[in-house]
Design an enzyme around this catalytic site. Structure first.
Site, PDB file in Angstrom:
ATOM      1  N   GLU A 254       2.696   5.611 -43.228  1.00  0.00           N
ATOM      2  CA  GLU A 254       3.162   4.466 -42.432  1.00  0.00           C
ATOM      3  C   GLU A 254       2.272   4.154 -41.229  1.00  0.00           C
ATOM      4  OE1 GLU A 254       7.906   5.067 -43.355  1.00  0.00           O
ATOM      5  OE2 GLU A 254       7.035   6.232 -41.756  1.00  0.00           O
TER       6      GLU A 254
HETATM    7  C1  TNX Z   1      10.130   7.236 -44.306  1.00  0.00           C
HETATM    8  S1  TNX Z   1       8.496   8.186 -46.555  1.00  0.00           S
HETATM    9  C2  TNX Z   1       9.334   8.112 -43.610  1.00  0.00           C
HETATM   10  C3  TNX Z   1       9.854   8.738 -42.386  1.00  0.00           C
HETATM   11  C4  TNX Z   1      11.266   8.341 -42.094  1.00  0.00           C
HETATM   12  C5  TNX Z   1      12.057   8.215 -43.388  1.00  0.00           C
HETATM   13  C6  TNX Z   1      13.501   7.875 -43.192  1.00  0.00           C
HETATM   14  C7  TNX Z   1       7.738   8.802 -45.298  1.00  0.00           C
HETATM   15  C8  TNX Z   1       6.603   9.631 -45.601  1.00  0.00           C
HETATM   16  N1  TNX Z   1       8.109   8.544 -44.031  1.00  0.00           N
HETATM   17  O1  TNX Z   1       9.023   8.450 -41.286  1.00  0.00           O
HETATM   18  O2  TNX Z   1      11.833   9.329 -41.285  1.00  0.00           O
HETATM   19  O3  TNX Z   1      11.464   7.217 -44.169  1.00  0.00           O
HETATM   20  O4  TNX Z   1      14.197   7.906 -44.403  1.00  0.00           O
END
Ligand code: TNX
Length: 461
Positions: A254
């Site tokens: 992200e």
């Molecule tokens: C996605 S999927 C994230 C996290 C969040 C989570 C909440 C991924 C690698 N990262 O930063 O905590 O969703 O469900």
């Protein structure tokens, strides 16, 4: 004989006809026979207790099975013969201690529960925008400034962090249970707390402030500042030296505030820093856009059981292709499909007694956690490319041990079975798991452990 509380189900379970097994008090000397293989064991409870194991971890797995066989037994083990070995080498749980901090004592309890389910990897998500949870000698500001916050704020004392001695204690406890710890430092995004300590590593115009919300994707280390890599080298070298296991997780998820070019620049440098520190890198699968992934590195896949294509995904990423690029460069994938193993998702109707998020497509029921097949997620890769399966417990909305356990149990048990037991030819069905899980639930009740009484199981008579 009552149905034994065996979760995960052993590869071969044979009842020995006509007999009762050895008395529950009997001790057993485990014979080590490396020919059996890693974590494998063979045990019999009749005519006497006997256990052979492939290694010390196999002996621990055998003892976990004996403990489950003893549940509900009346004086003697049921008379059984078991041959068992894991399907996947890596059977993990990721615990996010950054969004909310959990003390060593809770981590120990989680490790104990994992060992009972034959899980063998605890992945600690140690840093994020809301918290920096590991002491780094020489960088006291990371914990002085970055460990006081957590999601939702809360009355003091909020937050917290592990000293190096705490981290040692966690790993020692894990080692006694045959569990490896993987530390994750999430970079280059999810770095607001790193930037609080080192504002000079932010990109122009970004002024870090303590953050207690739940947004993702707003922070980044400056990929074009050499000081970023000096900082990362310091953190990674200490953590690598302090970590018993072979892996170090770089996060990499992200990075929405970053240009694709900066992200690639950063990844190439960061992967090399982990390798130079003597560890094998792991990263979330987005990092699969990198064409300089070191051999053996692992991409942790978090998209859906049926991967979304670039057109379906809101960021335009082809998730399966990113994950596959680890394998094309000599690495492997770790499967954490978010609509099956993200334990922060709610479990049923989403009412007040069923907290959790639902972004990956709705609730994750016990059936959702159980009735999926790892080899079918990225079918073009083949079983050998799959290092294993890992559940993920993100904690933006999880503040207490009780909330943590209610989200983990019973779904973590179902996921442990997916990761350990062979795929049944006719497919997995919650109905097959239900009687064994119900027996395990009776034990959780006896111990006063909080868990969710999933509607798919009749927990009481
Ligand atoms: C996605 S999927 C994230 C996290 C969040 C989570 C909440 C991924 C690698 N990262 O930063 O905590 O969703 O469900």
């Amino acid at each position: 004989m009552p149905i034994p509380a065996l979760v995960p189900l052993p590869r071969v379970l044979a009842q020995v006809s006509g007999g009762v097994g050895a008395p529950l008090g009997d001790d057993v000397v485990v014979e080590i026979d490396p020919a059996l293989g890693a974590e494998a064991y063979v045990l019999a409870t009749s005519p006497a207790l006997s256990v052979r194991a492939g290694d010390e971890a196999g002996a621990l797995r055998a003892r976990a099975t004996l403990a489950q066989l003893a549940l509900g037994a009346d004086g003697n083990y049921p008379a059984v013969r078991i041959e068992d070995s894991p399907r996947f080498a890596h059977r993990g749980l990721m615990l996010d201690v950054a969004r909310h901090f959990f003390p060593v004592e809770t981590v120990r309890e989680v490790l104990d529960l994992m060992a009972e389910l034959k899980l063998n990897v605890l992945h600690l998500h140690l840093t994020d925008d809301q918290g920096w949870r590991i002491e780094i000698t020489g960088h006291p500001a990371l914990t002085d400034l970055g460990a006081r916050s957590q999601c939702g704020g809360g009355t003091p004392p909020a937050g917290g962090y592990y000293t190096r001695a705490d981290y040692r204690a966690i790993q020692d406890h894990a080692a006694r249970l045959g569990i490896t710890v993987i530390p994750e430092i999430d970079v280059p995004g999810h770095t607001n707390t790193a930037l609080l300590a080192h504002p000079e590593l932010a990109v122009a115009g970004f002024v870090p402030e303590p953050y207690e919300g739940t947004e993702v994707g707003f922070s980044q280390l400056d990929a074009n500042n050499e000081a970023t890599y000096d900082f990362l080298t310091d953190v990674v070298s200490q953590l690598a030296a302090d970590t018993d296991g072979p892996y170090l997780h770089l996060g990499g998820d992200e990075t929405l505030a970053m240009t694709p070019e900066d992200y690639l620049t950063f990844l190439e440098r960061a992967f090399a820093i982990v390798v130079a520190a003597g560890k094998t890198p792991l990263a979330w699968h987005e990092a699969g856009c990198c064409e300089a992934i070191p051999a053996g590195a692992v991409g942790q896949y978090w998209n859906l059981v049926r991967p979304q294509s670039g057109q379906e995904d809101r960021f335009g990423i082809d998730h399966a292709d990113r994950a596959a690029n680890f394998v094309r460069q000599g690495g492997r994938v770790l499967l954490s499909p978010s609509d099956a193993v993200y334990l922060d998702h709610h479990q049923g109707d989403g009412g007040p007694d069923d907290p959790g998020v639902a972004w990956s497509g709705g609730p994750i029921t016990l059936r959702g956690a159980y009735e999926w097949e790892p080899s079918a997620v990225l079918p073009e890769l083949g079983e050998d490319a799959i290092l294993g399966v890992e559940a993920a417990l993100w904690t933006e909305h999880v503040a207490t041990r009780e909330q943590l356990l209610r989200l983990a149990l019973p779904r973590l048990a179902a996921i442990a079975e997916v990761a350990w037991s062979p795929a049944p030819a006719e497919g997995r069905r919650v109905a097959d798991l239900a009687p064994r899980l119900r027996a395990l639930g009776a034990e959780w009740d006896r111990r006063g452990l909080p868990f969710t009484r999933s509607g798919e199981i009749v927990w009481e008579d």
